[in-house]
Design a protein around this motif. Structure first.
Motif, PDB file in Angstrom:
ATOM      1  N   ALA A   1       0.866  -1.149   0.090  1.00 40.09           N
ATOM      2  CA  ALA A   1      -0.186   0.056  -0.122  1.00 40.09           C
ATOM      3  C   ALA A   1       0.548   1.338  -0.190  1.00 40.09           C
ATOM      4  CB  ALA A   1      -1.005   0.053   1.167  1.00 40.09           C
ATOM      5  N   GLY A   2       0.370   2.313  -0.645  1.00 36.74           N
ATOM      6  CA  GLY A   2       1.205   3.687  -0.469  1.00 36.74           C
ATOM      7  C   GLY A   2       0.681   4.402   0.573  1.00 36.74           C
ATOM      8  N   TYR A   3       0.958   5.716   0.311  1.00 38.37           N
ATOM      9  CA  TYR A   3       0.646   6.650   1.484  1.00 38.37           C
ATOM     10  C   TYR A   3      -0.473   7.577   1.054  1.00 38.37           C
ATOM     11  CZ  TYR A   3       4.930   4.837   3.347  1.00 38.37           C
ATOM     12  OH  TYR A   3       6.072   4.145   3.958  1.00 38.37           O
ATOM     13  N   ALA A   4      -0.931   8.162   2.102  1.00 40.28           N
ATOM     14  CA  ALA A   4      -2.008   9.088   1.840  1.00 40.28           C
ATOM     15  C   ALA A   4      -2.138  10.136   0.563  1.00 40.28           C
ATOM     16  CB  ALA A   4      -2.438   9.966   2.959  1.00 40.28           C
ATOM     17  N   ASN A   5      -0.818  10.544   0.428  1.00 39.02           N
ATOM     18  CA  ASN A   5      -0.809  11.712  -0.920  1.00 39.02           C
ATOM     19  C   ASN A   5      -0.483  10.740  -2.120  1.00 39.02           C
ATOM     20  OD1 ASN A   5       1.802  10.528  -0.129  1.00 39.02           O
ATOM     21  ND2 ASN A   5       2.631  12.645  -0.123  1.00 39.02           N
ATOM     22  N   ASN A   6      -0.820   9.679  -2.247  1.00 39.68           N
ATOM     23  CA  ASN A   6      -0.660   8.734  -3.491  1.00 39.68           C
ATOM     24  C   ASN A   6       0.781   8.520  -3.810  1.00 39.68           C
ATOM     25  OD1 ASN A   6      -1.741   7.432  -5.601  1.00 39.68           O
ATOM     26  ND2 ASN A   6      -1.343   8.953  -6.984  1.00 39.68           N
ATOM     27  N   THR A   7       1.769   8.406  -2.981  1.00 38.60           N
ATOM     28  CA  THR A   7       3.169   8.323  -3.258  1.00 38.60           C
ATOM     29  C   THR A   7       3.353   6.974  -2.537  1.00 38.60           C
ATOM     30  OG1 THR A   7       3.936   9.249  -0.852  1.00 38.60           O
ATOM     31  CG2 THR A   7       3.840  10.588  -3.015  1.00 38.60           C
ATOM     32  N   PHE A   8       4.491   6.206  -2.878  1.00 39.81           N
ATOM     33  CA  PHE A   8       4.978   4.845  -2.542  1.00 39.81           C
ATOM     34  C   PHE A   8       6.229   4.974  -1.755  1.00 39.81           C
ATOM     35  CE2 PHE A   8       7.033   0.860  -2.957  1.00 39.81           C
ATOM     36  CZ  PHE A   8       6.003  -0.027  -2.533  1.00 39.81           C
ATOM     37  N   ARG A   9       7.000   6.029  -2.188  1.00 38.75           N
ATOM     38  CA  ARG A   9       8.448   6.047  -1.431  1.00 38.75           C
ATOM     39  C   ARG A   9       9.312   4.925  -1.642  1.00 38.75           C
ATOM     40  NH1 ARG A   9       6.290   8.412   4.553  1.00 38.75           N
ATOM     41  NH2 ARG A   9       4.718  10.020   3.767  1.00 38.75           N
ATOM     42  N   PRO A  10       9.359   4.594  -3.028  1.00 34.17           N
ATOM     43  CA  PRO A  10      10.279   3.445  -3.225  1.00 34.17           C
ATOM     44  C   PRO A  10      11.664   3.121  -2.653  1.00 34.17           C
ATOM     45  CG  PRO A  10      10.106   4.884  -4.997  1.00 34.17           C
ATOM     46  CD  PRO A  10       9.129   5.321  -4.269  1.00 34.17           C
ATOM     47  N   ASP A  11      12.162   4.518  -2.329  1.00 29.77           N
ATOM     48  CA  ASP A  11      13.405   4.398  -2.095  1.00 29.77           C
ATOM     49  C   ASP A  11      13.846   4.358  -0.465  1.00 29.77           C
ATOM     50  OD1 ASP A  11      14.804   4.150  -4.524  1.00 29.77           O
ATOM     51  OD2 ASP A  11      14.340   6.137  -4.983  1.00 29.77           O
ATOM     52  N   ASP A  12      12.687   4.591   0.236  1.00 28.23           N
ATOM     53  CA  ASP A  12      12.570   4.804   1.622  1.00 28.23           C
ATOM     54  C   ASP A  12      13.121   3.321   2.275  1.00 28.23           C
ATOM     55  OD1 ASP A  12      11.924   7.078   1.650  1.00 28.23           O
ATOM     56  OD2 ASP A  12      10.083   6.855   2.727  1.00 28.23           O
ATOM     57  N   LEU A  13      13.876   2.854   3.221  1.00 27.19           N
ATOM     58  CA  LEU A  13      14.087   1.704   3.957  1.00 27.19           C
ATOM     59  C   LEU A  13      12.996   1.369   4.529  1.00 27.19           C
ATOM     60  CD1 LEU A  13      17.658   2.507   5.567  1.00 27.19           C
ATOM     61  CD2 LEU A  13      17.062   1.453   3.343  1.00 27.19           C
ATOM     62  N   MET A  14      12.589   0.095   4.495  1.00 29.05           N
ATOM     63  CA  MET A  14      11.620  -0.745   5.036  1.00 29.05           C
ATOM     64  C   MET A  14      11.835  -1.064   6.519  1.00 29.05           C
ATOM     65  SD  MET A  14       9.506  -4.026   3.843  1.00 29.05           S
ATOM     66  CE  MET A  14       8.373  -3.059   2.884  1.00 29.05           C
ATOM     67  N   SER A  15      10.843  -0.947   7.468  1.00 35.47           N
ATOM     68  CA  SER A  15      11.342  -1.193   8.754  1.00 35.47           C
ATOM     69  C   SER A  15      11.130  -2.619   9.192  1.00 35.47           C
ATOM     70  CB  SER A  15      10.270  -0.189   9.657  1.00 35.47           C
ATOM     71  OG  SER A  15       8.925  -0.761   9.500  1.00 35.47           O
ATOM     72  N   ARG A  16      11.394  -3.282  10.192  1.00 36.12           N
ATOM     73  CA  ARG A  16      11.100  -4.550  10.565  1.00 36.12           C
ATOM     74  C   ARG A  16       9.523  -4.856  10.580  1.00 36.12           C
ATOM     75  NH1 ARG A  16      15.533  -4.498  15.482  1.00 36.12           N
ATOM     76  NH2 ARG A  16      17.389  -4.855  14.362  1.00 36.12           N
ATOM     77  N   VAL A  17       8.818  -4.027  11.276  1.00 42.12           N
ATOM     78  CA  VAL A  17       7.578  -4.346  11.267  1.00 42.12           C
ATOM     79  C   VAL A  17       6.501  -4.360  10.012  1.00 42.12           C
ATOM     80  CG1 VAL A  17       7.235  -4.130  13.729  1.00 42.12           C
ATOM     81  CG2 VAL A  17       7.054  -2.223  12.354  1.00 42.12           C
ATOM     82  N   GLU A  18       6.944  -3.256   9.336  1.00 40.05           N
ATOM     83  CA  GLU A  18       6.502  -3.408   7.763  1.00 40.05           C
ATOM     84  C   GLU A  18       6.910  -4.585   7.194  1.00 40.05           C
ATOM     85  OE1 GLU A  18       6.798   1.426   6.843  1.00 40.05           O
ATOM     86  OE2 GLU A  18       8.512   0.204   6.523  1.00 40.05           O
ATOM     87  N   PHE A  19       8.112  -5.287   7.446  1.00 38.75           N
ATOM     88  CA  PHE A  19       8.148  -6.381   6.193  1.00 38.75           C
ATOM     89  C   PHE A  19       7.455  -7.593   7.310  1.00 38.75           C
ATOM     90  CE2 PHE A  19      10.601 -10.169   5.501  1.00 38.75           C
ATOM     91  CZ  PHE A  19      10.479 -10.154   4.131  1.00 38.75           C
ATOM     92  N   TYR A  20       7.368  -7.591   8.530  1.00 37.49           N
ATOM     93  CA  TYR A  20       6.672  -8.604   9.068  1.00 37.49           C
ATOM     94  C   TYR A  20       4.869  -8.609   8.600  1.00 37.49           C
ATOM     95  CZ  TYR A  20      10.506  -8.371  12.586  1.00 37.49           C
ATOM     96  OH  TYR A  20      11.716  -8.334  13.041  1.00 37.49           O
ATOM     97  N   ALA A  21       4.627  -7.394   8.640  1.00 34.93           N
ATOM     98  CA  ALA A  21       3.170  -7.336   8.161  1.00 34.93           C
ATOM     99  C   ALA A  21       2.921  -7.764   6.670  1.00 34.93           C
ATOM    100  CB  ALA A  21       2.764  -5.707   8.137  1.00 34.93           C
ATOM    101  N   LEU A  22       3.838  -7.382   5.744  1.00 35.70           N
ATOM    102  CA  LEU A  22       3.901  -8.082   4.370  1.00 35.70           C
ATOM    103  C   LEU A  22       4.085  -9.622   4.164  1.00 35.70           C
ATOM    104  CD1 LEU A  22       4.149  -7.044   1.526  1.00 35.70           C
ATOM    105  CD2 LEU A  22       6.509  -6.635   1.502  1.00 35.70           C
ATOM    106  N   ILE A  23       5.097 -10.115   4.753  1.00 37.36           N
ATOM    107  CA  ILE A  23       5.186 -11.533   4.851  1.00 37.36           C
ATOM    108  C   ILE A  23       4.110 -12.180   5.282  1.00 37.36           C
ATOM    109  CG2 ILE A  23       6.606 -11.948   6.663  1.00 37.36           C
ATOM    110  CD1 ILE A  23       7.340 -13.267   3.181  1.00 37.36           C
ATOM    111  N   ASN A  24       3.496 -11.816   6.346  1.00 33.78           N
ATOM    112  CA  ASN A  24       2.368 -12.298   7.045  1.00 33.78           C
ATOM    113  C   ASN A  24       1.369 -12.387   6.384  1.00 33.78           C
ATOM    114  OD1 ASN A  24       3.922 -12.507   9.526  1.00 33.78           O
ATOM    115  ND2 ASN A  24       2.923 -11.073  10.399  1.00 33.78           N
ATOM    116  N   ALA A  25       0.939 -11.162   5.478  1.00 34.86           N
ATOM    117  CA  ALA A  25      -0.053 -11.204   4.722  1.00 34.86           C
ATOM    118  C   ALA A  25      -0.167 -12.005   3.497  1.00 34.86           C
ATOM    119  CB  ALA A  25      -0.429  -9.670   4.074  1.00 34.86           C
TER     120      ALA A  25
END
Length: 220
Positions: free
Chosen positions: A50-74
Motif C-alpha cells: 500500500a502507498g501513503y495518503a498522498n498517493n506516493t509509494f516512497r520506493p527508496d525509503d528503507l523498510m522497517s522491521r514491522v513493515e516487512f513482518y506485516a507484508l510477509i504475514n499477509a
C-alpha cells in the motif's frame, strides 16, 4: 419488474467492475520511471503493498522491521499468534498482532528486551525470513563468493545462500551488504520474483513449547 431487476443488476456489476479496474490500475505518483515500477505495481495490485495518503509509494525509503513482518504475514495468510514480550511493543501498537504472528510462525525469536520495531530491517534478515517461509533448501556455500560473507549471521547464512543460488539475490559486485537496510522497491522486486516463480509462501506454525527466547540484546 423483471426488466427493472435486470437493469439494477447491470448497474451494480458496472460499479463493481469499474471499482476493481481502478484498484488494479493504481499508479503511484513517485514510481513512474523508477526501475522497480512494474514490481511495485503488481504487488500493490495484488493487495500486498500500500502507498501513503498522498498517493506516493516512497520506493527508496528503507523498510522497517514491522513493515516487512506485516507484508510477509499477509502473503502467507498468517492468523495464529503468540504472546509478545518485547518491552517496546505494546498492545496499542498497530503492529502488535504482526509481531505476535511472526513469533508464532517461527521466523522471529522473542526476547524480553527491545525489538526496535521501527528500525530498518537488515537485508540478511529479509532473505532469511523469505527462505524460511518458502522452506528453501539452505545453501550456505553460495555466499562464499562475496567478500563480506563473514558478516552474515550463521543462523541466516543457509537461507541467504539459497536466495543467491536461485538468482533472486545477486548482491552488488563482490559485496552482499548483509547488514544494510533494504528499500521498499528492493523488497517489492524480491517478493514478486519469489511469488512469480513459487507462488505464495505457506503458513508455518510453531508449537508454543518449541518457541525459544533469545538474548535481551538480540535486536539492538
Amino acid at each position: 419488474m423483471h426488466r427493472l431487476k435486470q437493469c439494477m443488476l447491470f448497474a451494480l456489476l458496472s460499479i463493481v467492475l469499474f471499482t476493481t479496474s481502478n484498484a488494479e490500475a493504481k499508479v503511484f505518483s513517485d514510481t513512474r520511471g523508477h526501475w522497480a515500477a512494474s514490481y511495485i505495481d503488481q504487488m500493490s495490485d495484488k493487495g500486498f503493498f500500500a502507498g501513503y495518503a498522498n498517493n506516493t509509494f516512497r520506493p527508496d525509503d528503507l523498510m522497517s522491521r514491522v513493515e516487512f513482518y506485516a507484508l510477509i504475514n499477509a502473503m502467507a495468510g498468517l492468523n495464529k499468534t503468540h504472546t509478545v514480550t518485547f518491552e517496546d511493543v505494546s498492545t496499542s501498537d498497530w503492529y502488535y498482532t504482526e509481531v505476535a504472528k511472526a513469533i508464532k510462525s517461527g521466523y522471529l525469536t522473542p526476547t524480553t528486551g527491545r525489538l526496535n520495531p521501527n528500525n530498518p530491517i537488515a537485508r540478511q534478515d529479509v532473505m532469511a525470513i523469505i527462505g524460511y517461509m518458502y522452506k528453501l533448501t539452505p545453501s550456505k556455500g553460495s555466499i562464499s563468493q562475496f567478500s563480506d560473507s563473514g558478516k552474515v549471521n550463521a543462523s541466516n547464512a543457509g537461507y541467504v545462500g539459497a536466495l543467491v543460488k536461485l538468482g533472486v539475490v545477486s548482491g552488488n559486485g563482490s559485496m552482499l551488504y548483509p547488514n544494510n537496510g533494504i528499500t521498499r522497491a528492493e523488497v517489492a522486486k524480491i517478493l514478486f520474483t519469489m511469488m512469480d516463480k513459487y507462488g505464495l509462501p505457506q503458513e508455518r506454525v510453531v508449537a508454543d513449547s518449541k518457541i525459544k527466547f533469545g538474548s535481551r540484546s538480540l535486536y539492538n
